[in-house]
Design a protein around this motif. Structure first.
Motif, short mmCIF file in Angstrom:
data_model
loop_
_atom_site.label_atom_id
_atom_site.label_comp_id
_atom_site.label_asym_id
_atom_site.label_seq_id
_atom_site.Cartn_x
_atom_site.Cartn_y
_atom_site.Cartn_z
N ILE A 4 0.85 -1.22 0.08
CA ILE A 4 0.17 -0.17 0.01
C ILE A 4 0.88 1.12 -0.01
N PRO A 5 1.88 1.40 0.90
CA PRO A 5 2.73 2.62 0.90
C PRO A 5 3.30 2.90 -0.74
N TYR A 6 3.64 1.73 -1.31
CA TYR A 6 4.15 1.99 -2.73
C TYR A 6 3.07 2.55 -3.61
N ILE A 7 1.87 2.33 -3.77
CA ILE A 7 0.79 3.10 -4.33
C ILE A 7 0.50 4.40 -3.92
N VAL A 8 0.58 4.50 -2.48
CA VAL A 8 0.37 5.99 -1.85
C VAL A 8 1.46 6.78 -2.23
N THR B 20 -9.91 -5.60 -4.53
CA THR B 20 -9.44 -5.26 -5.63
C THR B 20 -8.31 -4.22 -5.47
N TRP B 21 -7.32 -4.45 -6.26
CA TRP B 21 -6.39 -3.35 -6.52
C TRP B 21 -7.03 -1.81 -6.89
N TYR B 22 -8.31 -1.69 -7.68
CA TYR B 22 -9.02 -0.62 -7.82
C TYR B 22 -9.29 -0.31 -6.43
N ASP B 23 -9.88 -0.78 -5.45
CA ASP B 23 -10.39 -0.68 -4.11
C ASP B 23 -9.38 0.27 -3.52
N ILE B 24 -8.10 -0.20 -3.51
CA ILE B 24 -7.04 0.51 -2.65
C ILE B 24 -6.76 1.90 -3.23
N SER B 25 -6.64 1.85 -4.89
CA SER B 25 -6.37 2.87 -5.28
C SER B 25 -7.72 4.28 -5.08
N LYS B 26 -8.62 3.47 -5.09
CA LYS B 26 -10.00 4.43 -5.01
C LYS B 26 -9.95 5.27 -3.45
N ALA B 27 -9.70 4.37 -2.55
CA ALA B 27 -9.37 4.97 -1.09
C ALA B 27 -8.18 5.92 -1.00
N ALA C 288 -8.62 9.93 -0.22
CA ALA C 288 -7.70 10.69 0.96
C ALA C 288 -7.20 11.72 0.11
N LEU C 289 -6.68 11.84 -1.13
CA LEU C 289 -5.80 12.79 -1.69
C LEU C 289 -6.72 14.13 -2.13
N VAL C 290 -8.08 13.69 -2.29
CA VAL C 290 -9.04 14.83 -2.43
C VAL C 290 -9.12 15.51 -1.15
N GLU C 291 -9.44 14.70 0.03
CA GLU C 291 -9.73 15.40 1.21
C GLU C 291 -8.59 15.91 1.60
N LEU C 292 -7.46 15.77 1.10
CA LEU C 292 -6.21 16.41 1.95
C LEU C 292 -5.86 17.55 0.86
N GLY C 293 -6.61 17.78 -0.09
CA GLY C 293 -6.23 18.95 -1.25
C GLY C 293 -5.16 18.80 -2.03
N VAL C 294 -4.75 17.09 -2.21
CA VAL C 294 -3.88 16.98 -3.13
C VAL C 294 -4.26 16.96 -4.54
N SER C 295 -5.42 16.24 -4.92
CA SER C 295 -5.94 15.94 -6.03
C SER C 295 -7.36 16.61 -6.29
N ILE D 92 -6.15 3.69 5.13
CA ILE D 92 -5.32 4.17 4.21
C ILE D 92 -5.12 5.51 4.23
N LYS D 93 -6.08 6.44 4.62
CA LYS D 93 -6.24 8.00 4.71
C LYS D 93 -4.71 8.35 5.71
N SER D 94 -4.78 7.53 6.82
CA SER D 94 -3.62 7.85 7.69
C SER D 94 -2.42 7.64 7.09
N GLU D 95 -2.25 6.45 6.00
CA GLU D 95 -0.88 6.37 5.51
C GLU D 95 -0.61 7.38 4.44
N VAL D 96 -1.73 7.95 3.84
CA VAL D 96 -1.33 9.06 2.84
C VAL D 96 -0.89 10.39 3.67
N GLU D 97 -1.40 10.54 4.91
CA GLU D 97 -1.13 11.70 5.62
C GLU D 97 0.17 11.58 6.14
#
Length: 349
Positions: free
Chosen positions: A197-201, A262-269, A273-280, A335-340
């Motif tokens: 997951i960190p690689y994708i993040v 699914t891998w899509y599930d992870i990427s969607k999460a 998180a990126l939207v909520e944190l103002g990145v995307s 996942i959101k905490s990992e993104v942060e």
């Protein structure tokens, strides 16, 4: 032999999984009956382990095969929690166990960390498979090709068990998630982060939009770091108290999973998180290009690993009393905490 205590040699003490196993061994009700030796690269961490945790720490690396053989020969139990694909390392450990058996008549225990990567295909993100492996289905596992990921090492270990100089058990974690915690993490000794997951993040943060391999359709199982560490201890306790009732060797495969995604599930999460944190501006993942796979994962082949199928059921672990608590919903919520965390690291780099 030893002073009547159980001698344990653990590889991977500074890692994500190995650190959590060591944490549980140190908190085990019978920890006063253990003599634990670990191999670490860092002199500083070795001193911390010996002074703060009363663990014998040997400074060295996996290429020092003589050292591995020596310390394996001194242990009744070996936990291998480092490199799942280092065949020379495994052969050295097995040689040590063989020497121990020949010298003392002891039947040493080898608990090795493999992974459900052994089940993967070449889907490249484009389809899900209906094939599901059970660790109780020996014939199904033995149908895996010797060229599968981790398989050459796993077969070497099973062969050692069949030769009768030790009992071998192979744990195969799936997508492990969650931040590892505990005194070893707090002391800066062991790694708190998983890998998949960190690689994708990190890739998604860099490209400012969630990424995935292909269409993200393949399916993988998942397991929380606390649950997977618990499986090692449940297995260890069962071996120590009723060894003849615990499957080993060709039957000794133990998957670690408690749900699928699914891998899509992870990427969607990650995207949410990126939207909520103002990145995307969008939470919808897009396909990683060949250039991005190389950039973020080191090679196209390594990148495509994140678009494989790997489906299984951890029936054997549950049969000996393993009761994982965390679910796929917990994985997605984490996942959101990992993104942060990785956003903070990126901004301070």
């Amino acid at each position: 032999m030893s002073s009547g205590k159980t001698s344990i040699f653990l590889l991977g003490a500074t890692g994500y999984v190995g650190g959590q196993i060591l944490t549980r061994l140190l908190a085990h009700p019978r920890t006063s009956t253990f003599e634990i030796t670990v191999l670490v690269r860092s002199q500083e961490k070795a001193k911390l382990l010996e002074s703060k945790f009363d663990v014998k720490a040997v400074v060295g690396h996996h290429g020092e095969l003589g050292k591995l053989e020596q310390f394996a020969s001194q242990a009744h139990v070996v936990f291998s929690c480092s490199d799942s694909d280092d065949l020379p390392m495994i052969k050295a450990i097995l040689s040590g166990l063989k020497n121990r058996h020949a010298t003392f008549g002891d039947l040493p225990i080898f608990i090795h960390t493999s992974g459900t990567g052994v089940l993967t295909d070449d889907a490249r993100g484009m389809y899900a498979t209906d094939t599901i492996y059970s660790d109780m289905n020996v014939a199904q596992i033995e149908s895996l090709p010797p060229t599968a990921l981790h398989r050459n090492v796993d077969l070497e270990i099973v062969s050692a068990d069949q030769q009768g100089y030790g009992r071998a058990y192979i744990i195969l974690p799936s997508t492990i998630y969650g931040l590892a915690k505990g005194p070893l993490v707090e002391a800066g000794i062991s790694n708190p982060h998983s890998m998949q997951i960190p690689y994708i993040v990190k890739a998604s943060i860099d490209r400012k939009q969630a990424g995935m391999v292909g269409a993200g359709k393949p399916i993988w199982p998942n397991v929380h770091i606390d649950d997977v560490a618990d499986l090692y201890i449940v297995l260890f306790d069962a071996i120590m108290t009723r060894p003849d009732a615990v499957a080993h060797g060709r039957e000794g495969y133990y998957f670690a999973e408690n749900g699928e995604h699914t891998w899509y599930d992870i990427s969607k999460a990650v995207g949410r998180a990126l939207v909520e944190l103002g990145v995307s501006e969008t939470d919808e993942p897009t396909t990683l290009s060949r250039e991005e796979l190389i950039k973020y994962f080191g090679s196209e082949a390594m990148g495509n690993y994140g678009g494989t199928n790997s489906r299984c059921r951890a029936d054997r672990g549950r049969s000996i009393g393993w009761k994982p608590k965390y679910t796929t919903a917990d994985m997605l919520a984490s996942i959101k905490s990992e993104v942060e965390i990785f956003l903070r690291k990126a901004s301070s780099a």
